[in-house]
Design a protein around this motif. Structure first.
Motif, PDB file in Angstrom:
ATOM      1  N   ASN A 232       0.822  -1.208   0.000  1.00  0.00           N
ATOM      2  CA  ASN A 232       0.000   0.000   0.000  1.00  0.00           C
ATOM      3  C   ASN A 232       0.859   1.262   0.000  1.00  0.00           C
ATOM      4  O   ASN A 232       0.497   2.260   0.598  1.00  0.00           O
ATOM      5  N   PHE A 233       2.002   1.165  -0.673  1.00  0.00           N
ATOM      6  CA  PHE A 233       2.873   2.319  -0.811  1.00  0.00           C
ATOM      7  C   PHE A 233       3.639   2.209  -2.119  1.00  0.00           C
ATOM      8  O   PHE A 233       3.702   1.150  -2.732  1.00  0.00           O
TER       9      PHE A 233
ATOM     10  N   ASP B  89       2.638   6.950   0.793  1.00  0.00           N
ATOM     11  CA  ASP B  89       1.754   5.972   1.437  1.00  0.00           C
ATOM     12  C   ASP B  89       0.372   5.948   0.784  1.00  0.00           C
ATOM     13  O   ASP B  89       0.106   6.686  -0.176  1.00  0.00           O
ATOM     14  N   ALA B  90      -0.510   5.106   1.300  1.00  0.00           N
ATOM     15  CA  ALA B  90      -1.845   4.917   0.734  1.00  0.00           C
ATOM     16  C   ALA B  90      -2.671   6.193   0.741  1.00  0.00           C
ATOM     17  O   ALA B  90      -3.581   6.354  -0.071  1.00  0.00           O
ATOM     18  N   ASN B  91      -2.359   7.120   1.646  1.00  0.00           N
ATOM     19  CA  ASN B  91      -3.083   8.393   1.720  1.00  0.00           C
ATOM     20  C   ASN B  91      -2.449   9.473   0.855  1.00  0.00           C
ATOM     21  O   ASN B  91      -2.871  10.622   0.894  1.00  0.00           O
ATOM     22  N   GLY B  92      -1.398   9.127   0.116  1.00  0.00           N
ATOM     23  CA  GLY B  92      -0.735  10.082  -0.747  1.00  0.00           C
ATOM     24  C   GLY B  92       0.292  10.952  -0.039  1.00  0.00           C
ATOM     25  O   GLY B  92       0.821  11.895  -0.622  1.00  0.00           O
ATOM     26  N   ILE B  93       0.586  10.648   1.218  1.00  0.00           N
ATOM     27  CA  ILE B  93       1.564  11.427   1.980  1.00  0.00           C
ATOM     28  C   ILE B  93       2.963  10.982   1.577  1.00  0.00           C
ATOM     29  O   ILE B  93       3.273   9.796   1.551  1.00  0.00           O
ATOM     30  N   ARG B  94       3.809  11.974   1.271  1.00  0.00           N
ATOM     31  CA  ARG B  94       5.191  11.700   0.874  1.00  0.00           C
ATOM     32  C   ARG B  94       6.091  11.719   2.103  1.00  0.00           C
ATOM     33  O   ARG B  94       6.076  12.658   2.882  1.00  0.00           O
ATOM     34  N   HIS B  95       6.857  10.672   2.232  1.00  0.00           N
ATOM     35  CA  HIS B  95       7.839  10.572   3.313  1.00  0.00           C
ATOM     36  C   HIS B  95       9.217  10.614   2.651  1.00  0.00           C
ATOM     37  O   HIS B  95       9.671   9.617   2.089  1.00  0.00           O
TER      38      HIS B  95
END
Length: 159
Positions: free
Chosen positions: A8-9, A23-29
């Motif tokens: 999921n990433f 991630d699955a929510n579109g957040i960039r790490h």
């Protein structure tokens, strides 16, 4: 040994060459780092992708289950972070008293290092040996029985 893994990433590299996990929510790490849970005994199992703050942002149970493009990025990043040559043969030991200079063949080529003391040779489960040189570099002997007779004879003097 292929099993379905719901990844999921996604992973990519930024302009600075750092790994970026989306991630699955579109957040960039930005700048995630893969860390093996058991780098010697189970290097392909249990890999955490850690944020720059030290938080786990993803967990990989088994690397073989990750799609090839993502797996390649993770393996590439791990190889740049981890340096542990595996000794395949002991060619020469300068002295059976420490400190002594060892000349060895590794999976990364010929190497020479100084062993400060017998306490710098650690036995791990499964017959694995870790040998720390005078500079703190770790060399590994994955299977003592796989060494040739000459190498085992030299090594026996220190064990």
């Amino acid at each position: 040994m292929s099993a379905p893994l719901n990844v999921n990433f996604s992973l990519e590299r930024n302009a600075f060459g750092q790994l970026v996990l989306i991630d699955a929510n579109g957040i960039r790490h930005e700048g995630v780092t893969p860390v093996r849970a058991n780098p010697i005994s189970a290097p392909l199992e249990g890999i955490a992708l850690m944020s720059t703050e030290g938080h786990e942002v993803a967990w990989i149970e088994l690397l073989a289950w990750v799609p090839a493009p993502l797996r390649a990025l993770i393996e590439e990043e791990l190889s740049t972070r981890e340096f542990m040559p595996e000794i395949q043969r002991l060619n020469k030991v300068s002295s059976f008293a420490t400190p002594s200079t060892w000349e060895v063949e590794t999976d990364r080529g010929t190497a020479s290092f100084v062993l400060k003391g017998e306490e710098d040779i650690r036995r791990l489960p499964g017959g694995i040996l870790l040998i720390a040189d005078a500079h703190g570099i770790q060399f590994m002997i994955r299977q003592l029985s796989a060494l040739d007779r000459h190498s085992r004879k030299l090594l026996d003097r220190f064990l």
